[in-house]
Design a protein around this motif. Structure first.
Motif, PDB file in Angstrom:
ATOM      1  N   MET A  40       0.860  -1.176   0.000  1.00  0.00           N
ATOM      2  CA  MET A  40       0.000   0.000   0.000  1.00  0.00           C
ATOM      3  C   MET A  40       0.897   1.226   0.000  1.00  0.00           C
ATOM      4  N   GLY A  41       0.761   2.038  -1.025  1.00  0.00           N
ATOM      5  CA  GLY A  41       1.502   3.294  -1.100  1.00  0.00           C
ATOM      6  C   GLY A  41       0.671   4.382  -0.446  1.00  0.00           C
ATOM      7  N   GLN A  42       1.277   5.106   0.460  1.00  0.00           N
ATOM      8  CA  GLN A  42       0.587   6.151   1.231  1.00  0.00           C
ATOM      9  C   GLN A  42       1.266   7.486   0.969  1.00  0.00           C
ATOM     10  N   VAL A  43       0.487   8.535   0.823  1.00  0.00           N
ATOM     11  CA  VAL A  43       1.040   9.872   0.628  1.00  0.00           C
ATOM     12  C   VAL A  43       1.687  10.339   1.933  1.00  0.00           C
ATOM     13  N   ARG A  44       2.965  10.725   1.810  1.00  0.00           N
ATOM     14  CA  ARG A  44       3.721  11.191   2.975  1.00  0.00           C
ATOM     15  C   ARG A  44       3.585  12.701   3.139  1.00  0.00           C
ATOM     16  N   LYS A  45       3.648  13.149   4.363  1.00  0.00           N
ATOM     17  CA  LYS A  45       3.637  14.578   4.684  1.00  0.00           C
ATOM     18  C   LYS A  45       5.090  15.050   4.786  1.00  0.00           C
TER      19      LYS A  45
END
Length: 147
Positions: A40-45
């Motif tokens: 699962m690719g998650q958008v990083r802050k």
């Protein structure tokens, strides 16, 4: 190219936890599967030049991306003894913390599922015409480079 139908991998907006849970639970009745691998690719802050990434806006050359993904899918199915392969990639604005890529492979044994999943993620990132524009908290933006 194979006569198999080209599957649409694109999802409008974030890939939700409910969608992921349903996808996983749909496989519980497939008792010939012994291993699953999930990415699962998650958008990083991320902080870039003192600014925080609030979201990524994904766009794609959809027709070309789907054709290329079909080729990748067929090659990976030829290389590994998979039972199932699912790929979903977000389009649109995805906020930091949300899921933008979901890759799920299944096989009789764990090793092919893991290796196929890894190969799929690498090929998706390097070969598909999908672009991300990082949107910062101050509403400025820049195009993201894949790494």
């Amino acid at each position: 190219m194979s006569e198999k139908k080209i599957k649409n991998i694109f999802v409008d907006g974030a890939i939700t936890p409910d969608f992921i849970a349903r996808s996983i639970s749909n496989h519980s009745s497939k008792t010939d599967i012994g291993g699953h691998s999930i990415f699962m690719g998650q958008v990083r802050k991320d902080e870039i030049d003192g600014k925080l990434v609030a979201a990524i806006e994904y766009t794609a050359f959809e027709e070309l991306a789907l054709t290329k993904m079909h080729e990748i899918r067929e090659a990976v199915f030829s290389k590994y003894p998979l039972s199932c392969m699912h790929v979903h990639h977000s389009l649109g604005t995805i906020k930091a913390g949300e899921i933008c890529l979901f890759v799920f492979t299944s096989s009789k044994h764990r090793k092919p599922a893991i290796e196929a999943c890894n190969e799929l993620v690498e090929k998706i990132k390097s070969e598909l015409p999908i672009w991300g524009k990082e949107i910062f908290a101050d509403a400025s933006h820049q195009w993201k480079e894949n790494s």
